[in-house]
Scaffold this motif. Structure first.
Motif, short mmCIF file in Angstrom:
data_model
loop_
_atom_site.label_atom_id
_atom_site.label_comp_id
_atom_site.label_asym_id
_atom_site.label_seq_id
_atom_site.Cartn_x
_atom_site.Cartn_y
_atom_site.Cartn_z
N GLU A 186 133.30 -54.07 73.71
CA GLU A 186 134.35 -55.40 73.47
C GLU A 186 134.72 -55.64 72.12
N TYR A 187 135.70 -56.01 71.64
CA TYR A 187 136.15 -56.15 70.25
C TYR A 187 136.81 -57.48 70.32
N MET A 188 136.67 -58.14 69.35
CA MET A 188 137.56 -59.58 69.19
C MET A 188 138.23 -59.71 67.94
N ASP A 189 139.59 -60.19 68.22
CA ASP A 189 140.47 -60.43 66.84
C ASP A 189 140.58 -62.11 66.88
N VAL A 190 140.49 -62.80 65.62
CA VAL A 190 140.74 -64.14 65.57
C VAL A 190 142.14 -64.33 65.86
N VAL A 191 142.67 -65.35 66.40
CA VAL A 191 143.84 -65.85 66.86
C VAL A 191 144.31 -66.77 65.82
N ASN A 192 145.60 -66.85 65.45
CA ASN A 192 145.93 -67.71 64.58
C ASN A 192 147.73 -67.97 64.75
N GLY A 193 148.20 -68.94 63.93
CA GLY A 193 149.31 -68.95 63.92
C GLY A 193 150.19 -69.66 65.28
N GLU A 194 151.32 -69.03 65.72
CA GLU A 194 151.76 -69.52 66.91
C GLU A 194 151.24 -69.17 67.95
N GLU A 195 150.45 -68.12 68.06
CA GLU A 195 149.87 -67.77 69.41
C GLU A 195 148.58 -68.73 69.45
N LEU A 196 147.93 -69.21 68.35
CA LEU A 196 146.91 -70.12 68.65
C LEU A 196 147.28 -71.26 69.19
N LYS A 197 148.66 -71.84 68.78
CA LYS A 197 149.02 -73.10 69.03
C LYS A 197 149.59 -73.15 70.53
N ARG A 198 149.75 -72.00 71.02
CA ARG A 198 150.07 -71.62 72.47
C ARG A 198 149.07 -71.55 73.51
N ILE A 199 148.03 -70.97 72.77
CA ILE A 199 146.88 -70.56 73.61
C ILE A 199 145.69 -71.97 73.82
N VAL A 200 145.54 -72.55 72.73
CA VAL A 200 144.45 -73.52 72.85
C VAL A 200 144.85 -74.83 73.74
N PRO A 201 145.96 -75.23 73.97
CA PRO A 201 146.07 -76.22 75.19
C PRO A 201 145.68 -75.47 76.63
N ILE A 202 145.83 -74.25 76.83
CA ILE A 202 145.68 -73.65 77.92
C ILE A 202 144.16 -73.45 77.99
N LEU A 203 143.39 -72.97 76.80
CA LEU A 203 142.14 -72.43 76.82
C LEU A 203 141.23 -73.80 77.03
N VAL A 204 141.55 -74.88 76.22
CA VAL A 204 140.98 -76.23 76.13
C VAL A 204 141.85 -77.31 76.25
N PRO A 205 142.24 -77.73 77.43
CA PRO A 205 143.38 -78.56 77.96
C PRO A 205 143.02 -79.89 77.43
N GLU A 206 141.95 -80.40 76.94
CA GLU A 206 141.58 -81.79 76.31
C GLU A 206 141.94 -81.65 74.88
N ALA A 207 142.15 -80.59 74.37
CA ALA A 207 142.62 -80.51 73.00
C ALA A 207 144.27 -80.75 72.74
N GLN A 208 144.99 -80.64 73.90
CA GLN A 208 146.29 -81.02 73.83
C GLN A 208 146.63 -82.23 73.01
N GLU A 209 145.98 -83.24 73.54
CA GLU A 209 146.32 -84.55 72.98
C GLU A 209 146.09 -84.80 71.74
N PHE A 210 145.14 -84.05 71.13
CA PHE A 210 145.06 -84.24 69.70
C PHE A 210 145.76 -83.30 68.91
N MET A 211 146.27 -82.17 69.45
CA MET A 211 147.51 -81.54 68.96
C MET A 211 148.73 -82.15 68.51
#
Length: 96
Positions: free
Chosen positions: A59-84
């Motif tokens: 398994e390999y991992m790449d850091v997510v950033n930019g527009e992909e990060l903005k799209r993924i974080v609210p799905i991955l950690v829903p409670e973060a949406q309010e703070f974003m």
């Protein structure tokens, strides 16, 4: 390391991360990671989202950033949406 209670990912020596959230989104596995100290008994104020891919059994991992990060974080950690959407609430929370 996965001891059944939590998962710690180690990228390099002294580079350990606690997997706070993990979810498959659009067919890809994303993880929200918080850095931990060497003894794995305290959090360090560093966070990142990574996207996993596999090459055989490795398994390999790449850091997510930019527009992909903005799209993924609210799905991955829903409670973060309010703070974003309202960064002033995050500043208020952190100042308490």
């Amino acid at each position: 390391m996965n001891n059944g209670l939590h998962t710690i990912v180690e990228f390099d020596e002294n580079d350990k991360w606690f997997v706070l959230a993990e979810r498959v989104i659009d067919g890809a596995k994303y993880s929200y990671l918080v850095r931990v100290n060497q003894n794995e008994d305290d959090f360090i104020d560093e966070y990142q989202v990574v996207k996993s891919y596999f090459n055989g059994d490795d398994e390999y991992m790449d850091v997510v950033n930019g527009e992909e990060l903005k799209r993924i974080v609210p799905i991955l950690v829903p409670e973060a949406q309010e703070f974003m959407e309202h960064p002033e609430k995050l500043k208020e929370l952190l100042s308490d």
